[in-house]
Design a protein around this motif. Structure first.
Motif, mmCIF file in Angstrom:
data_model
loop_
_atom_site.group_PDB
_atom_site.id
_atom_site.type_symbol
_atom_site.label_atom_id
_atom_site.label_comp_id
_atom_site.label_asym_id
_atom_site.label_seq_id
_atom_site.Cartn_x
_atom_site.Cartn_y
_atom_site.Cartn_z
ATOM 1 N N SER A 195 0.726 -0.983 0.236
ATOM 2 C CA SER A 195 -0.067 -0.250 0.457
ATOM 3 C C SER A 195 0.778 1.486 -0.216
ATOM 4 O O SER A 195 2.075 1.120 0.096
ATOM 5 N N ASN A 197 0.722 3.750 2.191
ATOM 6 C CA ASN A 197 1.371 4.264 3.201
ATOM 7 C C ASN A 197 2.618 2.867 3.397
ATOM 8 O O ASN A 197 3.667 3.116 4.667
ATOM 9 N N ASP A 198 2.540 1.890 3.290
ATOM 10 C CA ASP A 198 3.287 0.659 4.435
ATOM 11 C C ASP A 198 4.686 1.066 2.744
ATOM 12 O O ASP A 198 6.110 0.560 3.158
ATOM 13 N N VAL A 200 6.085 4.109 1.833
ATOM 14 C CA VAL A 200 6.371 5.096 2.369
ATOM 15 C C VAL A 200 7.561 4.426 4.159
ATOM 16 O O VAL A 200 8.705 5.276 3.658
ATOM 17 N N TYR A 201 6.551 3.978 4.840
ATOM 18 C CA TYR A 201 7.368 3.368 5.562
ATOM 19 C C TYR A 201 8.193 2.055 5.254
ATOM 20 O O TYR A 201 9.681 2.770 6.246
ATOM 21 N N ASN A 232 8.827 10.516 -0.526
ATOM 22 C CA ASN A 232 8.091 11.067 0.570
ATOM 23 C C ASN A 232 9.325 9.995 1.450
ATOM 24 O O ASN A 232 9.582 9.370 2.107
#
Length: 350
Positions: A195, A197-198, A200-201, A232
């Motif tokens: 995903s 968010n995953d 970026v992390y 990011n």
């Protein structure tokens, strides 16, 4: 010219698992073009970029059989006319790749030069290839790395992430590899399995472990998020499934750092070379990749390898019964030879 096609099945020493599934063998096509007592060879291998797509070798073979009568009236030097027919008939890119490669092999044999020399390239500029470890448990990933050491003195490991079990499984696998092979350079390919968010992390987490870049972190349907992700991410973002050929470069150029080009996606060496030139003009880095390709297709791409920043041409090294030989490994680099054309030979397997 006469066009001949036959199938051959290759089996993997180790099945390769990515975010979309697992493969342990494929049936590919060997395409031969005959003219003036010379044969040019090319390969077509089936591929898909989504779970919904089928890998149908029979369809590819039928496409070649159907187009053959229209190509028979041309000489291998009539590349412009041949390309127009292939484009107008909208044949699959892997079929284009096989025919285009065979035409180049024929040309090299006709003039008595290897393709890299015909293009004026320098083999000394070829960088080492990476070798791939598919999604697996930490223990099995380490075993795969050790098995690779028996095949090649590798410098770079490419890890397939995007584990369906989640990013914690990805992290465990990568930590095991980093511990077992502390001197290896590491790169990561999620095959669209994360995903936003995953992604970026993971970009920050992976950067702390010395990973060099992330390939295809997001699914193709989320191409519109690539620019934001790149802003990011401390790591360069490359795309594979999101980029097929030169027409994709302008829309991707402001969103990513590089593209992974595969001969089956571009539709041959002609378009691969064009895509490289346009990508470089936009300031992008270029990687070469492969599917379940034999030495025939990977040797073809090795002739363009002096133009690449990264090379992931290792599929033939994971085959039990590769019927071809061509480019050879030297100090971790895949080097085309001095023979005319592709410099590929055939070895019959029972």
């Amino acid at each position: 010219m006469e066009l001949i096609v036959q199938t051959f099945t290759v089996r993997k020493k180790f099945a390769l698992k990515i975010s979309r599934g697992t493969t342990d063998r494929t049936t590919n096509l060997w395409v031969k073009i005959k003219e003036d007592d010379l044969e040019g060879w090319g390969e077509a291998s089936p591929f898909s970029i989504s779970k919904a797509e089928s890998k149908d070798t029979a369809k590819l073979e039928q496409e070649i059989i159907q187009i053959s009568p229209r190509l028979a009236k041309f000489h291998p030097l009539q590349r412009q006319e041949i390309a127009e027919i292939l484009d107008n008939q909208q044949v699959p890119s892997s079929v284009k790749a096989a025919i285009d490669t065979a035409l180049y092999d024929w040309l090299g044999k006709k003039v008595g030069l290897p393709l890299w020399q015909l293009w004026g390239l320098n083999r000394d500029r070829i960088v080492p290839i990476s070798v791939t470890i598919g999604i697996s448990s930490p223990e099995n990933a380490v075993k795969r790395g050790l098995a690779w050491q028996e095949t090649i003195d590798f410098q770079i490991l490419k890890l397939k992430l995007g584990n369906p079990e989640g990013i914690e499984a990805d992290k465990a696998m990568l930590e095991a590899i980093r511990s077992a092979f502390p001197q290896a350079r590491l790169t990561v390919d999620a095959n669209g399995g994360w995903s936003f968010n995953d992604a970026v992390y993971m970009s920050h987490w992976l950067a702390n472990l010395g990973v060099e870049y992330i390939e295809q972190p997001l699914a193709v349907a989320e191409n519109d998020k690539l620019a934001t992700l790149s802003k990011n991410s401390p790591l360069p973002i490359f795309v594979d499934e999101s980029c097929f050929n030169s027409s994709d470069i302008p829309r991707l150029a402001s969103s990513v750092a590089g593209v992974n080009l595969k001969i089956m996606k571009t539709g041959g060496l002609t378009e691969a070379k064009r895509t490289i030139e346009i990508a470089k003009a936009f300031g992008l880095q270029v990687m070469f990749g492969c599917y379940s390709d034999s030495s025939l297709a990977n040797t073809a791409m090795s002739h363009l390898a002096p133009l690449a920043d990264y090379l992931d041409l290792d599929s033939h090294l994971n085959l039990i019964n590769d019927p071809f030989s061509g480019a050879t490994i030297s100090e971790g680099r895949l080097l085309p030879n001095n023979q005319a054309g592709l410099g590929v030979e055939y070895h019959a397997y029972k």
